[in-house]
Scaffold this motif. Structure first.
Motif, PDB file in Angstrom:
ATOM      1  N   LYS A  27      56.657  64.512 -15.944  1.00  0.00           N
ATOM      2  CA  LYS A  27      56.419  64.880 -18.196  1.00  0.00           C
ATOM      3  C   LYS A  27      56.789  63.259 -18.482  1.00  0.00           C
ATOM      4  O   LYS A  27      56.319  63.592 -19.621  1.00  0.00           O
ATOM      5  CB  LYS A  27      57.695  65.900 -19.070  1.00  0.00           C
ATOM      6  N   CYS A  28      56.770  62.186 -18.092  1.00  0.00           N
ATOM      7  CA  CYS A  28      57.973  61.339 -18.297  1.00  0.00           C
ATOM      8  C   CYS A  28      56.416  60.347 -19.123  1.00  0.00           C
ATOM      9  O   CYS A  28      55.104  60.243 -17.949  1.00  0.00           O
ATOM     10  CB  CYS A  28      57.965  60.275 -16.953  1.00  0.00           C
ATOM     11  N   MET A  29      56.663  59.963 -19.887  1.00  0.00           N
ATOM     12  CA  MET A  29      55.245  59.657 -20.507  1.00  0.00           C
ATOM     13  C   MET A  29      55.099  57.256 -20.897  1.00  0.00           C
ATOM     14  O   MET A  29      55.131  57.107 -21.259  1.00  0.00           O
ATOM     15  CB  MET A  29      54.867  60.151 -21.998  1.00  0.00           C
ATOM     16  N   GLN A  30      56.204  57.174 -20.147  1.00  0.00           N
ATOM     17  CA  GLN A  30      56.726  55.765 -19.925  1.00  0.00           C
ATOM     18  C   GLN A  30      57.484  55.078 -21.278  1.00  0.00           C
ATOM     19  O   GLN A  30      56.665  54.099 -21.435  1.00  0.00           O
ATOM     20  CB  GLN A  30      55.476  55.372 -19.274  1.00  0.00           C
ATOM     21  N   CYS A  31      57.689  55.788 -21.617  1.00  0.00           N
ATOM     22  CA  CYS A  31      58.101  55.611 -23.526  1.00  0.00           C
ATOM     23  C   CYS A  31      59.046  54.098 -23.261  1.00  0.00           C
ATOM     24  O   CYS A  31      59.190  53.563 -24.403  1.00  0.00           O
ATOM     25  CB  CYS A  31      58.529  56.184 -24.382  1.00  0.00           C
ATOM     26  N   GLY A  32      60.776  54.585 -22.855  1.00  0.00           N
ATOM     27  CA  GLY A  32      61.420  53.221 -21.719  1.00  0.00           C
ATOM     28  C   GLY A  32      62.302  53.730 -23.048  1.00  0.00           C
ATOM     29  O   GLY A  32      62.779  52.364 -23.242  1.00  0.00           O
ATOM     30  N   ARG A  33      62.666  54.860 -23.888  1.00  0.00           N
ATOM     31  CA  ARG A  33      63.953  54.864 -24.630  1.00  0.00           C
ATOM     32  C   ARG A  33      64.847  54.355 -23.573  1.00  0.00           C
ATOM     33  O   ARG A  33      65.954  54.548 -24.160  1.00  0.00           O
ATOM     34  CB  ARG A  33      63.464  55.886 -25.107  1.00  0.00           C
ATOM     35  N   CYS A  34      64.819  55.341 -22.255  1.00  0.00           N
ATOM     36  CA  CYS A  34      65.584  55.754 -21.770  1.00  0.00           C
ATOM     37  C   CYS A  34      66.672  54.409 -21.008  1.00  0.00           C
ATOM     38  O   CYS A  34      67.350  53.813 -20.753  1.00  0.00           O
ATOM     39  CB  CYS A  34      65.456  56.362 -20.145  1.00  0.00           C
ATOM     40  N   THR A  35      65.209  53.293 -21.076  1.00  0.00           N
ATOM     41  CA  THR A  35      65.563  52.017 -20.236  1.00  0.00           C
ATOM     42  C   THR A  35      66.468  51.346 -21.082  1.00  0.00           C
ATOM     43  O   THR A  35      67.559  50.630 -22.081  1.00  0.00           O
ATOM     44  CB  THR A  35      64.336  51.360 -19.991  1.00  0.00           C
TER      45      THR A  35
ATOM     46  N   ARG B 234      68.116  60.573 -24.883  1.00  0.00           N
ATOM     47  CA  ARG B 234      67.335  60.114 -25.834  1.00  0.00           C
ATOM     48  C   ARG B 234      65.955  60.384 -25.442  1.00  0.00           C
ATOM     49  O   ARG B 234      64.917  60.139 -26.052  1.00  0.00           O
ATOM     50  CB  ARG B 234      67.464  58.433 -25.756  1.00  0.00           C
ATOM     51  N   CYS B 235      65.886  60.985 -24.822  1.00  0.00           N
ATOM     52  CA  CYS B 235      63.882  60.849 -24.037  1.00  0.00           C
ATOM     53  C   CYS B 235      63.654  62.086 -24.755  1.00  0.00           C
ATOM     54  O   CYS B 235      63.725  63.578 -25.151  1.00  0.00           O
ATOM     55  CB  CYS B 235      64.816  61.683 -22.316  1.00  0.00           C
ATOM     56  N   PRO B 236      62.783  62.042 -25.582  1.00  0.00           N
ATOM     57  CA  PRO B 236      61.630  62.658 -26.360  1.00  0.00           C
ATOM     58  C   PRO B 236      61.155  63.809 -25.115  1.00  0.00           C
ATOM     59  O   PRO B 236      60.397  64.611 -26.381  1.00  0.00           O
ATOM     60  CB  PRO B 236      60.640  61.611 -26.736  1.00  0.00           C
TER      61      PRO B 236
HETATM   62  S1  SF4 Z   1      62.222  58.511 -22.396  1.00  0.00           S
HETATM   63 FE1  SF4 Z   1      62.341  57.577 -19.862  1.00  0.00          FE
HETATM   64  S2  SF4 Z   1      61.959  59.409 -18.371  1.00  0.00           S
HETATM   65 FE2  SF4 Z   1      61.957  59.964 -20.873  1.00  0.00          FE
HETATM   66  S3  SF4 Z   1      59.233  59.724 -21.562  1.00  0.00           S
HETATM   67 FE3  SF4 Z   1      60.350  57.762 -22.444  1.00  0.00          FE
HETATM   68  S4  SF4 Z   1      60.493  56.527 -19.993  1.00  0.00           S
HETATM   69 FE4  SF4 Z   1      60.106  58.818 -19.400  1.00  0.00          FE
END
Ligand code: SF4
Ligand code: SF4
Length: 188
Positions: free
Chosen positions: A25-33, A78-80
């Motif tokens: 389901k990851c959309m590569q938003c980068g909030r995790c990083t 934090r992951c949406p």
């Molecule tokens: S927060 Fe990380 S795991 Fe969640 S959707 Fe964004 S990039 Fe993917």
């Protein structure tokens, strides 16, 4: 949800990696990083890239960096998409240990932790200083005289707990370890 563990390790691995981590389901938003303390510390560690590698099936390329994660689960908070990079990391670590691909230092640490848990229900004992090198020189310097400090405070030198774990609870801990460790039953 109830899970019946006919083949415990396989079932646990699949639940964590394919459902709980949610890499599909990851959309590569980068909030995790952005929230990850390990990514802040290590240039080669980015949770978003880990999710991408999982999507692409590049699991082997992750083996060397898996051990950087501190299992704090800031990423999950934090992951949406309600994903958990930390849970995926945990599953990958288990797979690396089961297949013998973990670094020797990690394998040694895992064996010591399991032995301590099996024998006394504790993870690290104060005397387990040989592994502190993994945590960096500051920790080594802070902890090197742990047994002496404990003695000064009136505790046993080499018990991490003030009181032993009751025998019935030890039986449950040992049963869980026997069910979940690669190869089953106890080490040595
Ligand atoms: S927060 Fe990380 S795991 Fe969640 S959707 Fe964004 S990039 Fe993917
Ligand atoms: S659980 Fe691991 S990947 Fe997630 S934020 Fe913490 S250190 Fe980073």
């Amino acid at each position: 949800m109830r899970i019946t563990l006919k083949e415990p390790r396989q079932a646990i691995k699949d639940v964590r990696l394919d459902s709980t981590s949610g890499y599909e389901k990851c959309m590569q938003c980068g909030r995790c990083t952005a929230s990850c303390p390990a990514a802040f510390t290590y240039d080669d560690y980015r949770p978003r890239d880990i999710m991408r590698d999982l999507q692409l099936g590049n699991r082997d390329s992750l083996t060397s960096i898996l051990w950087r994660c501190g299992q704090c689960y800031s990423c999950a908070a934090r992951c949406p998409r309600n994903n958990s990079v930390g849970a995926g990391i945990l599953a990958l670590r288990e797979a690396a240990l089961a297949s013998g691909k973990a670094p020797a230092s990690v394998k040694n640490m895992a064996a010591v932790i399991r032995k301590n848990l099996y024998d006394r229900g504790e993870t690290f004992l104060p005397k387990d200083l040989t592994f502190l090198g993994e945590f960096g020189p500051r920790t080594v310097s802070r902890c090197k005289d742990n047994p002496d400090k404990r003695e000064r405070l009136g505790f046993d030198r080499d018990d991490a707990r003030a009181r032993p774990i009751p025998e019935h609870a030890m039986g449950e801990i040992r049963a869980l370890l026997d069910m979940t460790w690669p190869g089953g039953k106890r080490h040595d």
